[in-house]
Design an enzyme around this catalytic site. Structure first.
Site, PDB file in Angstrom:
ATOM      1  N   ASN A  80      -1.452   1.873   6.080  1.00  0.00           N
ATOM      2  CA  ASN A  80      -0.594   0.797   5.563  1.00  0.00           C
ATOM      3  C   ASN A  80      -0.329  -0.169   6.695  1.00  0.00           C
ATOM      4  O   ASN A  80      -0.200   0.254   7.842  1.00  0.00           O
ATOM      5  CB  ASN A  80       0.765   1.345   5.113  1.00  0.00           C
ATOM      6  N   GLY A  81      -0.170  -1.450   6.372  1.00  0.00           N
ATOM      7  CA  GLY A  81       0.165  -2.435   7.403  1.00  0.00           C
ATOM      8  C   GLY A  81      -1.057  -3.183   7.876  1.00  0.00           C
ATOM      9  O   GLY A  81      -2.093  -3.195   7.194  1.00  0.00           O
ATOM     10  N   GLU A 123       7.707 -13.996 -12.534  1.00  0.00           N
ATOM     11  CA  GLU A 123       7.138 -12.716 -12.094  1.00  0.00           C
ATOM     12  C   GLU A 123       6.594 -11.913 -13.267  1.00  0.00           C
ATOM     13  O   GLU A 123       5.523 -11.327 -13.188  1.00  0.00           O
ATOM     14  CB  GLU A 123       8.233 -11.846 -11.457  1.00  0.00           C
ATOM     15  N   LYS A 154      12.544 -14.305 -12.264  1.00  0.00           N
ATOM     16  CA  LYS A 154      12.238 -13.148 -13.125  1.00  0.00           C
ATOM     17  C   LYS A 154      11.210 -13.549 -14.179  1.00  0.00           C
ATOM     18  O   LYS A 154      10.284 -12.814 -14.467  1.00  0.00           O
ATOM     19  CB  LYS A 154      13.497 -12.618 -13.840  1.00  0.00           C
ATOM     20  N   LYS A 196       6.154  -4.129  -4.463  1.00  0.00           N
ATOM     21  CA  LYS A 196       7.586  -3.835  -4.428  1.00  0.00           C
ATOM     22  C   LYS A 196       8.159  -4.051  -3.038  1.00  0.00           C
ATOM     23  O   LYS A 196       9.281  -4.494  -2.881  1.00  0.00           O
ATOM     24  CB  LYS A 196       7.798  -2.387  -4.869  1.00  0.00           C
ATOM     25  N   GLU A 220      17.357 -17.154  -9.922  1.00  0.00           N
ATOM     26  CA  GLU A 220      16.956 -15.756 -10.161  1.00  0.00           C
ATOM     27  C   GLU A 220      16.324 -15.610 -11.549  1.00  0.00           C
ATOM     28  O   GLU A 220      15.313 -14.914 -11.716  1.00  0.00           O
ATOM     29  CB  GLU A 220      18.191 -14.849 -10.003  1.00  0.00           C
ATOM     30  N   HIS A 232      17.586 -36.263 -10.534  1.00  0.00           N
ATOM     31  CA  HIS A 232      16.932 -36.693  -9.297  1.00  0.00           C
ATOM     32  C   HIS A 232      15.459 -36.319  -9.293  1.00  0.00           C
ATOM     33  O   HIS A 232      14.858 -36.200  -8.229  1.00  0.00           O
ATOM     34  CB  HIS A 232      17.656 -36.091  -8.091  1.00  0.00           C
ATOM     35  N   ARG A 251       4.611   0.312  -6.192  1.00  0.00           N
ATOM     36  CA  ARG A 251       4.676  -0.527  -4.993  1.00  0.00           C
ATOM     37  C   ARG A 251       3.689  -1.690  -5.059  1.00  0.00           C
ATOM     38  O   ARG A 251       3.756  -2.603  -4.246  1.00  0.00           O
ATOM     39  CB  ARG A 251       4.385   0.331  -3.759  1.00  0.00           C
ATOM     40  N   TRP A 258      -3.201  -2.532  -1.440  1.00  0.00           N
ATOM     41  CA  TRP A 258      -2.912  -3.902  -1.868  1.00  0.00           C
ATOM     42  C   TRP A 258      -3.687  -4.781  -0.898  1.00  0.00           C
ATOM     43  O   TRP A 258      -3.381  -4.822   0.295  1.00  0.00           O
ATOM     44  CB  TRP A 258      -1.409  -4.157  -1.787  1.00  0.00           C
ATOM     45  N   CYS A 301       0.828  -1.206   0.000  1.00  0.00           N
ATOM     46  CA  CYS A 301       0.000   0.000   0.000  1.00  0.00           C
ATOM     47  C   CYS A 301       0.866   1.262   0.000  1.00  0.00           C
ATOM     48  O   CYS A 301       2.010   1.236   0.445  1.00  0.00           O
ATOM     49  CB  CYS A 301      -0.874   0.019   1.231  1.00  0.00           C
TER      50      CYS A 301
HETATM   51  C1  F6R Z   1      11.728 -10.098  -7.112  1.00  0.00           C
HETATM   52  C2  F6R Z   1      11.877  -9.262  -5.947  1.00  0.00           C
HETATM   53  C3  F6R Z   1      11.476  -9.849  -4.643  1.00  0.00           C
HETATM   54  C4  F6R Z   1      12.221  -9.179  -3.490  1.00  0.00           C
HETATM   55  C5  F6R Z   1      11.668  -9.697  -2.150  1.00  0.00           C
HETATM   56  C6  F6R Z   1      12.430  -9.135  -0.982  1.00  0.00           C
HETATM   57  O1  F6R Z   1      12.134  -9.476  -8.283  1.00  0.00           O
HETATM   58  O2  F6R Z   1      12.262  -8.125  -6.030  1.00  0.00           O
HETATM   59  O3  F6R Z   1      11.635 -11.235  -4.620  1.00  0.00           O
HETATM   60  O4  F6R Z   1      13.577  -9.459  -3.582  1.00  0.00           O
HETATM   61  O5  F6R Z   1      10.322  -9.353  -2.053  1.00  0.00           O
HETATM   62  O6  F6R Z   1      12.427  -7.741  -1.041  1.00  0.00           O
HETATM   63  P1  F6R Z   1      13.563  -6.872  -0.395  1.00  0.00           P
HETATM   64  O7  F6R Z   1      14.813  -7.136  -1.135  1.00  0.00           O
HETATM   65  O8  F6R Z   1      13.077  -5.478  -0.554  1.00  0.00           O
HETATM   66  O9  F6R Z   1      13.644  -7.289   1.039  1.00  0.00           O
END
Ligand code: F6R
Length: 614
Positions: A103-104, A488, A485, A609, A481, A504, A32, A79, A2
């Site tokens: 927020n929260g 996502e 990506k 985010k 990773e 395996h 975000r 959110w 949020c």
């Molecule tokens: C994926 C991504 C997330 C963050 C995760 C932790 O592209 O960005 O997997 O890495 O939500 O977030 P931070 O690094 O902000 O603690």
């Protein structure tokens, strides 16, 4: 997740402009992640609000059709957590007397709701936020001042939250408070601001003041002008530091790029260059970290604790720390670490990795470690974030603001800091490595110069339902990773595997439809990875191999069945620093696969985010 914005303007001419400004500020918080939005003002002795489900454009259309006025207002991007993403659950929530954005999570909301309902209060939404509205309203009815009503309400709330509140009967007053969720107050001549993220205030607020845990900020317009008064969690007046805003307007624009993510991928040579220079200087040959106050001789092992992409950066560091620096290292998923009652080691360094610095699980794990008086260090990209503020020491990444929800440049910047930390712990002034590091911006630029290859090869992924990524050694975390990506951005189910694990289990998934991305620089692991690639090619998988020129020669010589094979040739790079170059390649593959599919690249569905709820 949020986003919160509040604006208090001293200019009466701003009456119509303020709602527009709220909407513009909310658009800066879109990155975000959110699924509904709303704004509220106080005008003509009434609280007026507009709310809409879905993207901000729906709210803008609503405000356009049915404008609202005011010189004081709050806005929110939500959110969904408690209750569906619909208009009724969208913020601001309000009674006739009070409007609140939040927020929260209010963890004890159901107990509070029951006791309010027992008093005859009716609730219109399913949210936890609405209890805050009714508690404050109740205290105001009992003749408490707005500040006391908020302070009394805070005593009843459990959880982590940030709140901003407007009052119908006090049209020149806004109150903001935080506990476990960030808030920053900003000012500039005729306006005061409050926001959950300083990026919302770029170009508007010249001075910023980050609220401390439990602070209450009273923003007011009086006959003598605008004022801000702060109170700590004991309700005592406090002073906090105001600093000039460091953020530039360029950070919140896409420039000529079609997406923030692409812009941020392309910023990596500059980010790497700045980050590396901060470690070794422009011409330097040794690692220098004067701000770190750690005695490497007293650190028996390192625990790296993080979530998502940051966790994968931690996995890369485990290979570096153990193989090259002989520092025993454990990497932990923060949400698991905090709940398994870990045996904490006073001789260990606990390293918290977080791009946003607000991830709730990482933050909670940090509190747990701190309560046990163990050494903590944070690597974060947001200097004023909660993790930065709560950790004993901070080692800032220099990625600059990252707007694309999927992390790119913050990940590679984390890798630089991790490498620097590993060298520091080893006490190693490895000149050869410094030279390798200085080559990275150029090598990454070479990868970026080859866009057409990624555009073309990613078609193989874009049409798939599933994909596998394989790597060994330092390329194993990059395989994880790369798969993250892809899922996502393009919503294609993808998994990363250590190539040695293929037989395996995962090999059962291979058929002629399955794309397999193989990360294979010509290094000590190459031949074994190549054998794994042969195994999937023998089962007709659609293989994309990322390798260098020497690797490509070996592929040409050794692989007979190339009919389902695509090759991407990357610059030759030292094994040690190969994660940087191969990361950029998997970022581009995911970006172009998503572009082919037409998904929302900068704001993928359901993602946020900064993950501030568990
Ligand atoms: C994926 C991504 C997330 C963050 C995760 C932790 O592209 O960005 O997997 O890495 O939500 O977030 P931070 O690094 O902000 O603690």
């Amino acid at each position: 997740m949020c986003g919160i914005l509040g604006i208090l303007s001293s200019q009466s001419v701003a009456e119509k402009l303020l709602p527009e400004k709220l909407l513009e500020g909310l658009s800066r918080l879109e990155y975000r992640g959110y699924d509904s939005a709303g704004i509220a003002t106080v005008h003509d002795a009434q609280i007026d609000r507009r709310r809409a489900a879905g993207k901000l454009k729906n709210l803008k259309a609503l405000v356009n059709d049915n404008p609202l006025k005011g010189t004081i207002g709050i806005g929110h991007t939500r959110w969904a957590t408690h209750g569906a993403a619909n208009i009724t659950n969208a913020h601001p929530h309000s009674s006739p007397d009070v409007a609140v954005v939040h927020n929260g999570i209010i963890e004890n909301f159901s107990v509070l709701k029951q006791s309010l309902q027992a008093k005859g209060v009716t609730f219109e939404s399913e949210t936890d936020t609405e209890v805050v509205v009714h508690l404050i309203t109740d205290f105001l009815k009992n003749k408490l001042s707005p500040l006391h009503a908020v302070q009394q309400t805070l005593q009843q709330l459990q959880g982590a939250f940030a709140l901003v509140i407007l009052f119908r009967d006090y049209p020149n007053l806004m109150i903001a408070t935080r506990r476990g969720s960030p808030l920053v107050v900003g000012c500039h001549q005729d306006e005061l601001f409050v926001a959950s993220d300083a990026l919302a205030l770029v170009g508007w607020a010249r001075q910023l003041c980050y609220l401390d845990e439990g602070d209450v900020a009273v923003l007011e317009k009086t006959e003598t002008g605008l004022s801000t008064h702060l109170y700590n969690s004991d309700a005592r007046p406090v002073e906090r530091t105001w600093r000039p805003s460091q953020l530039s307007a360029a950070a919140v624009t896409k420039a000529d790029y079609s997406h923030f993510m692409l812009k941020e991928i392309f910023e990596q040579p500059a980010v790497l260059s700045d980050s590396i220079q901060s470690l070794i200087g422009a011409e330097g040959t040794t690692i220098d970290l004067p701000d770190l106050k750690l005695d490497p001789g007293l650190i028996a092992q390192v625990f790296i604790i993080a979530c998502g992409t940051s966790y994968y950066a931690g996995l890369v560091a485990k290979y570096w720390f153990e193989k090259y620096f002989q520092v025993p290292t454990q990497v932990e998923i923060a949400s698991e670490f905090r709940y398994r009652q870990p045996c904490l080691d006073k001789k260990a360094l606990y390293l918290f990795l977080s791009q946003s610095g607000e991830t709730i699980d990482t933050l909670a794990a940090l509190s747990l470690v701190k309560q046990n008086n163990c050494k903590t260090l944070a690597i974060v990209n947001v200097p004023e974030s909660s993790i930065a503020r709560q950790s004993d020491q901070v080692f800032h990444t220099l990625a600059g603001p990252e707007i694309g929800v999927a992390s790119t440049k913050a990940f590679t910047a984390q890798l630089v800091n991790l490498l620097g930390l590993g060298l520091y712990l080893k006490g190693d002034h490895n000149q050869g490595l410094c030279q390798e590091l200085r080559l990275l911006p150029r090598l990454v630029s070479e990868v970026l110069n080859d866009q057409s290859t990624y555009q073309h090869v990613s078609l193989k992924l874009a049409h798939a339902q599933h994909a596998l990524y394989l790597g060994r050694g330092l390329q194993y975390p990059i395989a994880l990773e790369g798969a993250l990506k892809l899922k996502e951005l393009s919503y294609i189910h993808a998994e990363g595997y250590a190539a040695g694990e293929l037989k395996h289990g995962p090999i059962a998934l291979i058929d002629g439809q399955m794309p397999v991305v193989v990360l294979a620089p010509y290094d000590e692991w190459f031949e074994k990875t190549l054998s794994n690639m042969q195994e999937v090619l023998a089962r007709n998988a659609q293989v994309i191999i990322l390798t260098d020129e020497i690797g490509a020669e070996h592929v040409h010589r050794q692989v007979t069945n190339k009919s389902t094979l695509e090759m991407i040739i990357l610059p030759k790079v030292a094994s040690f620093t190969s994660p940087f170059v191969y990361t950029v390649a998997v970022q581009l593959l995911a970006y172009y696969a998503a572009l082919h599919k037409g998904t929302d690249i900068d704001q993928p569905r359901n993602l946020a985010k900064s993950v501030t709820v568990e």
